[in-house]
Design a protein around this motif. Structure first.
Motif, PDB file in Angstrom:
ATOM      1  N   TRP A   1       3.463  -9.810  -7.227  1.00 25.50           N
ATOM      2  CA  TRP A   1       3.350  -8.365  -7.431  1.00 25.50           C
ATOM      3  C   TRP A   1       4.691  -7.752  -7.826  1.00 25.50           C
ATOM      4  O   TRP A   1       4.732  -6.731  -8.522  1.00 25.50           O
ATOM      5  CB  TRP A   1       2.821  -7.681  -6.167  1.00 25.50           C
ATOM      6  CG  TRP A   1       3.858  -7.434  -5.110  1.00 25.50           C
ATOM      7  CD1 TRP A   1       4.191  -8.252  -4.065  1.00 25.50           C
ATOM      8  CD2 TRP A   1       4.733  -6.295  -5.022  1.00 25.50           C
ATOM      9  NE1 TRP A   1       5.211  -7.693  -3.323  1.00 25.50           N
ATOM     10  CE2 TRP A   1       5.558  -6.487  -3.883  1.00 25.50           C
ATOM     11  CE3 TRP A   1       4.896  -5.130  -5.781  1.00 25.50           C
ATOM     12  CZ2 TRP A   1       6.532  -5.579  -3.496  1.00 25.50           C
ATOM     13  CZ3 TRP A   1       5.869  -4.210  -5.392  1.00 25.50           C
ATOM     14  CH2 TRP A   1       6.672  -4.434  -4.263  1.00 25.50           C
TER      15      TRP A   1
ATOM     16  N   GLY B   1      -4.605 -11.071 -14.602  1.00 28.17           N
ATOM     17  CA  GLY B   1      -5.293 -10.235 -13.618  1.00 28.17           C
ATOM     18  C   GLY B   1      -6.482  -9.503 -14.202  1.00 28.17           C
ATOM     19  O   GLY B   1      -7.379  -9.077 -13.462  1.00 28.17           O
TER      20      GLY B   1
ATOM     21  N   ASP C   1       0.869  -1.179   0.000  1.00 28.36           N
ATOM     22  CA  ASP C   1       0.000   0.000   0.000  1.00 28.36           C
ATOM     23  C   ASP C   1       0.904   1.226   0.000  1.00 28.36           C
ATOM     24  O   ASP C   1       1.524   1.554   1.008  1.00 28.36           O
ATOM     25  CB  ASP C   1      -0.898  -0.017   1.241  1.00 28.36           C
ATOM     26  CG  ASP C   1      -2.004   1.031   1.199  1.00 28.36           C
ATOM     27  OD1 ASP C   1      -1.894   1.980   0.394  1.00 28.36           O
ATOM     28  OD2 ASP C   1      -2.969   0.898   1.969  1.00 28.36           O
TER      29      ASP C   1
ATOM     30  N   VAL D   1      -1.494   3.206  -4.471  1.00 26.46           N
ATOM     31  CA  VAL D   1      -1.457   1.911  -5.148  1.00 26.46           C
ATOM     32  C   VAL D   1      -1.536   0.792  -4.119  1.00 26.46           C
ATOM     33  O   VAL D   1      -0.722   0.720  -3.195  1.00 26.46           O
ATOM     34  CB  VAL D   1      -0.175   1.752  -5.993  1.00 26.46           C
ATOM     35  CG1 VAL D   1      -0.208   0.417  -6.742  1.00 26.46           C
ATOM     36  CG2 VAL D   1      -0.036   2.902  -6.973  1.00 26.46           C
TER      37      VAL D   1
ATOM     38  N   VAL E   1      -6.187  -0.472  -7.235  1.00 26.93           N
ATOM     39  CA  VAL E   1      -5.827  -1.854  -6.910  1.00 26.93           C
ATOM     40  C   VAL E   1      -5.233  -2.479  -8.166  1.00 26.93           C
ATOM     41  O   VAL E   1      -5.914  -2.586  -9.195  1.00 26.93           O
ATOM     42  CB  VAL E   1      -7.041  -2.662  -6.429  1.00 26.93           C
ATOM     43  CG1 VAL E   1      -6.652  -4.116  -6.194  1.00 26.93           C
ATOM     44  CG2 VAL E   1      -7.620  -2.053  -5.156  1.00 26.93           C
ATOM     45  N   LEU E   2      -3.972  -2.885  -8.101  1.00 32.38           N
ATOM     46  CA  LEU E   2      -3.262  -3.435  -9.251  1.00 32.38           C
ATOM     47  C   LEU E   2      -3.095  -4.945  -9.062  1.00 32.38           C
ATOM     48  O   LEU E   2      -2.405  -5.390  -8.147  1.00 32.38           O
ATOM     49  CB  LEU E   2      -1.903  -2.746  -9.391  1.00 32.38           C
ATOM     50  CG  LEU E   2      -1.138  -2.946 -10.691  1.00 32.38           C
ATOM     51  CD1 LEU E   2      -1.934  -2.431 -11.892  1.00 32.38           C
ATOM     52  CD2 LEU E   2       0.222  -2.240 -10.623  1.00 32.38           C
ATOM     53  N   ILE E   3      -3.745  -5.714  -9.933  1.00 23.71           N
ATOM     54  CA  ILE E   3      -3.788  -7.173  -9.807  1.00 23.71           C
ATOM     55  C   ILE E   3      -2.783  -7.799 -10.763  1.00 23.71           C
ATOM     56  O   ILE E   3      -2.817  -7.520 -11.965  1.00 23.71           O
ATOM     57  CB  ILE E   3      -5.203  -7.701 -10.109  1.00 23.71           C
ATOM     58  CG1 ILE E   3      -6.235  -6.996  -9.219  1.00 23.71           C
ATOM     59  CG2 ILE E   3      -5.269  -9.211  -9.918  1.00 23.71           C
ATOM     60  CD1 ILE E   3      -7.680  -7.321  -9.572  1.00 23.71           C
ATOM     61  N   PRO E   4      -1.886  -8.653 -10.258  1.00 23.76           N
ATOM     62  CA  PRO E   4      -0.825  -9.198 -11.114  1.00 23.76           C
ATOM     63  C   PRO E   4      -1.326 -10.239 -12.110  1.00 23.76           C
ATOM     64  O   PRO E   4      -2.466 -10.688 -12.058  1.00 23.76           O
ATOM     65  CB  PRO E   4       0.140  -9.823 -10.099  1.00 23.76           C
ATOM     66  CG  PRO E   4      -0.724 -10.177  -8.931  1.00 23.76           C
ATOM     67  CD  PRO E   4      -1.778  -9.101  -8.866  1.00 23.76           C
TER      68      PRO E   4
ATOM     69  N   VAL F   1       4.248  -0.066 -10.185  1.00 27.76           N
ATOM     70  CA  VAL F   1       3.824   0.325  -8.832  1.00 27.76           C
ATOM     71  C   VAL F   1       4.549   1.596  -8.402  1.00 27.76           C
ATOM     72  O   VAL F   1       3.936   2.551  -7.903  1.00 27.76           O
ATOM     73  CB  VAL F   1       4.084  -0.819  -7.832  1.00 27.76           C
ATOM     74  CG1 VAL F   1       3.834  -0.353  -6.398  1.00 27.76           C
ATOM     75  CG2 VAL F   1       3.205  -2.026  -8.155  1.00 27.76           C
TER      76      VAL F   1
ATOM     77  N   THR G   1      -1.572  -3.298  -3.942  1.00 28.02           N
ATOM     78  CA  THR G   1      -1.321  -4.485  -4.747  1.00 28.02           C
ATOM     79  C   THR G   1      -0.909  -5.646  -3.845  1.00 28.02           C
ATOM     80  O   THR G   1      -0.727  -5.486  -2.633  1.00 28.02           O
ATOM     81  CB  THR G   1      -0.268  -4.204  -5.835  1.00 28.02           C
ATOM     82  OG1 THR G   1      -0.219  -5.324  -6.741  1.00 28.02           O
ATOM     83  CG2 THR G   1       1.119  -3.976  -5.246  1.00 28.02           C
TER      84      THR G   1
END
Length: 260
Positions: free
Chosen positions: A20, A84, A3, A36, A11-14, A27, A38
């Protein structure tokens, strides 16, 4: 869970590899102007999120809820990269009240099916992984030349990013299982997504992992979706050109935030 930064939460989804850290350049770039959030996918050994193999793909949808709850965020931009994207689009279709915007970057679509080489890998992931690694430079060559025209820049990126990948090794068996979970999952209808949506791809001739035409299928289904091509990239633009990637996402976020 990671965070970082402040501002509009993203929200960054791999992707399929599940870690991540493979997205670290993006990021870092996004966190300069946004918050961000993740994580590694919950079936990774390094993940602090629960995972029940019996719940298969459903684990990933629930993980996004848990990440938002832990971050004390009611609503965020949900961004999915490659595999993702399947998670992000499913979450947006099923949790509209928590989705401020949707970003699908080089995303797989539910209609995607592996080709013959990929099917061989999925049948014997551990056995086939040396071949997968050995053929990676061929898949990446054109994209690397486009992103880094100068040989020294390509070498510097390869060494630096390669060290990140080595420190965050992925599991071929888990990758194969994730594809199986997605293949068996009954996805929600993304045509119901009302949130602003952005589809990001590289150039068609440079993405040798997820064909651009596969990602573009979302444009025919999500009424609000717009499309941006990230120049001089293929599948790995968030790593090879992270500042350009962050700029595209930032302009998208600022656009719907200002119009609200």
């Amino acid at each position: 869970m990671v965070d970082r930064g402040s501002g509009t939460p993203i929200v960054l989804i791999p992707g399929l590899q599940g870690r991540w850290e493979w997205m670290r350049p993006a990021v870092d770039a996004l966190a300069k102007h946004h918050r961000v959030i993740t994580f590694s996918l919950c079936d990774e050994k390094s993940s602090a999120f629960p995972c029940d193999p019996e719940r298969a793909f459903e684990n990933y949808v629930e993980q996004v809820d848990l990440a938002l709850d832990r971050a004390r965020v009611d609503q965020a931009v949900i961004a999915g990269v490659s595999y993702g994207g399947l998670i992000a689009s499913e979450y947006a279709a099923r949790r509209p009240q928590r989705v401020q915007g949707l970003v699908l970057a080089n995303a797989l679509h539910k209609t995607w099916r592996p080709d013959s080489q990929q099917r061989r890998f999925l049948k014997a992931p551990v056995l086939m992984s040396p071949l997968f690694v050995a053929t990676a430079p061929r898949r990446m060559r054109a994209e690397m030349a486009a992103a880094f025209p100068r040989a020294l820049a390509r070498l510097a990126f390869t060494v630096g990013y390669g060290a990140t990948v080595i420190r965050a090794l992925t599991s071929p068996a888990r990758m194969a299982r994730r594809i199986d979970w997605a293949t068996r999952h009954q996805f929600a209808d993304v045509r119901a997504i009302a949130a602003p949506a952005l589809v990001v791809t590289g150039e068609p001739g440079l993405d040798r992992v997820v064909p651009v035409d596969v990602t573009r299928r979302y444009l025919d289904e999500i009424p609000s979706a717009t499309h941006v091509v990230l120049p001089r990239t293929g599948h790995n633009g968030l790593a090879t050109r992270p500042d350009a990637f962050a700029d595209v996402i930032g302009r998208f976020v600022d656009g719907f935030r200002l119009s609200a």
